[in-house]
Design an enzyme around this catalytic site. Sequence first.
Site, PDB file in Angstrom:
ATOM      1  N   LYS A 151      45.871 -16.708-113.506  1.00  0.00           N
ATOM      2  CA  LYS A 151      46.653 -17.297-112.423  1.00  0.00           C
ATOM      3  C   LYS A 151      45.715 -17.668-111.283  1.00  0.00           C
ATOM      4  O   LYS A 151      44.633 -17.091-111.179  1.00  0.00           O
ATOM      5  CB  LYS A 151      47.754 -16.362-111.940  1.00  0.00           C
ATOM      6  CG  LYS A 151      47.383 -14.902-111.730  1.00  0.00           C
ATOM      7  CD  LYS A 151      46.281 -14.532-110.795  1.00  0.00           C
ATOM      8  CE  LYS A 151      46.481 -14.970-109.361  1.00  0.00           C
ATOM      9  NZ  LYS A 151      45.251 -14.702-108.540  1.00  0.00           N
ATOM     10  N   TYR A 201      50.937 -13.408-105.900  1.00  0.00           N
ATOM     11  CA  TYR A 201      51.476 -12.136-106.378  1.00  0.00           C
ATOM     12  C   TYR A 201      52.783 -11.793-105.667  1.00  0.00           C
ATOM     13  O   TYR A 201      53.734 -11.305-106.290  1.00  0.00           O
ATOM     14  CB  TYR A 201      50.468 -11.017-106.149  1.00  0.00           C
ATOM     15  CG  TYR A 201      49.286 -11.041-107.081  1.00  0.00           C
ATOM     16  CD1 TYR A 201      49.402 -10.629-108.411  1.00  0.00           C
ATOM     17  CD2 TYR A 201      48.038 -11.471-106.642  1.00  0.00           C
ATOM     18  CE1 TYR A 201      48.315 -10.651-109.272  1.00  0.00           C
ATOM     19  CE2 TYR A 201      46.943 -11.496-107.487  1.00  0.00           C
ATOM     20  CZ  TYR A 201      47.089 -11.080-108.805  1.00  0.00           C
ATOM     21  OH  TYR A 201      46.000 -11.107-109.645  1.00  0.00           O
TER      22      TYR A 201
END
Length: 421
Positions: A162, A247
């Site tokens: 990511k 996140y």
Amino acid sequence: MMDDAPRLWTRRRMLGATGGLLTASAWMPPVLAAAPQPVKLPDIFARTERERPGPPNPQPENERVGWAVVGLGHLSLEEILPAFGQMKRGRLVALVSGDRAKAQAIAKQYGVADKALYDYKSFDQLKDNPEVQAVYIVLPNSMHAEFTVRAAQAGKHVFCEKPMANTSAECQQMIDACKKADRKLGIAYRLQYEPHHRAVIQMARNKELGTLKLFTANNGQNQGDPNQWRHKKALAGGGALPDVGIYCLSAARYFSGEEPTEVQGFSYSTPNDPRFKEVEESFAFHLRFPSGFQAHCTSHYSTHETKDLRLMGTDGWASMDPGFSYSGLRLRVGTKSKSFPKADDTVERSFSQPSQFAREMDHFSRCVQENVVPHTPGEEGLADMRIIEALYRSAQEGKAVKLEAAKKLDAFRGPPPKEEA
């Protein structure tokens, strides 16, 4: 000390016991000729103690999915490569790096053959290596799309770090390439496989916290060298938001299961700080969801490491500090006491903490072996990137941005991971 568990008769031991005069199939009872069953040990603790997961029961080495790790920076060397020692379904068989000497040194440490070392020009030759079934792309964000497409064209399944890419258009390109090649694409959202986060998701779905109302999260660290790739917009796509803020964004989505319908972002960079000439220093954002649930999150590139979160409902709350780290996560839950109605209970729930990277790679290995959709497929990464683009637009325009509502919970996720021990 002698093992008090029954000794397991293997094919090799049985052949040795008979002098090798008979083939295994000629005399092995059907129960032994079948596929080996997981080893189980008798319980030795009282019921007052927490349940143990039991032996790891890894697959035989030659049955595991072969992985190539692409990029040998901090994350690969400090977390991903060591995680192969805890994996049950995957094994390291190849490395890809622009630094041949470093790749050779790492290959010796992990037993990777010299012939299984590639650089970025020879990357496409992976198609001729049948041992490699999956690649883990751990490169600067701007390179994710190119190497995902190339890996898919080489016939390999792709697991990508990511953020998925620098733009939603690149994310879609990655999804399309893997679909065209009939290869699986997974995004490395490690915390969606982590036991404490899985427990909070379960609490939320079971309404143990009541109706979810608010989520707050802070994820920050103090960045160093101004010349590292994370400070170059062309390579990173942005600063604190896509690197550590993602996140917080992702957690708000998977804890609630919803997708935001309105977002507002606020960006800031200290003038004349050489680290933030191209990317933002901090990014705060607010998300509104269809049920009325809201999230307020901050991400930072100039604060001492901070990684906390709190999910609040009508009947209780769940809090983690740290909540986003690679290890050492702590989960506390607060609710009205069932035993003492005039009191609140605050409990800490502790789960074993094996490598988060081993867990996510084992899940993806299972998906490859059993032909199932990963829990965090490309569509999950694309959803985050579309929201990040909307947040940047909001910060630039100074107003909230509306988004289309999703029609169901967990709209972009595959089946939950099975291995949650």
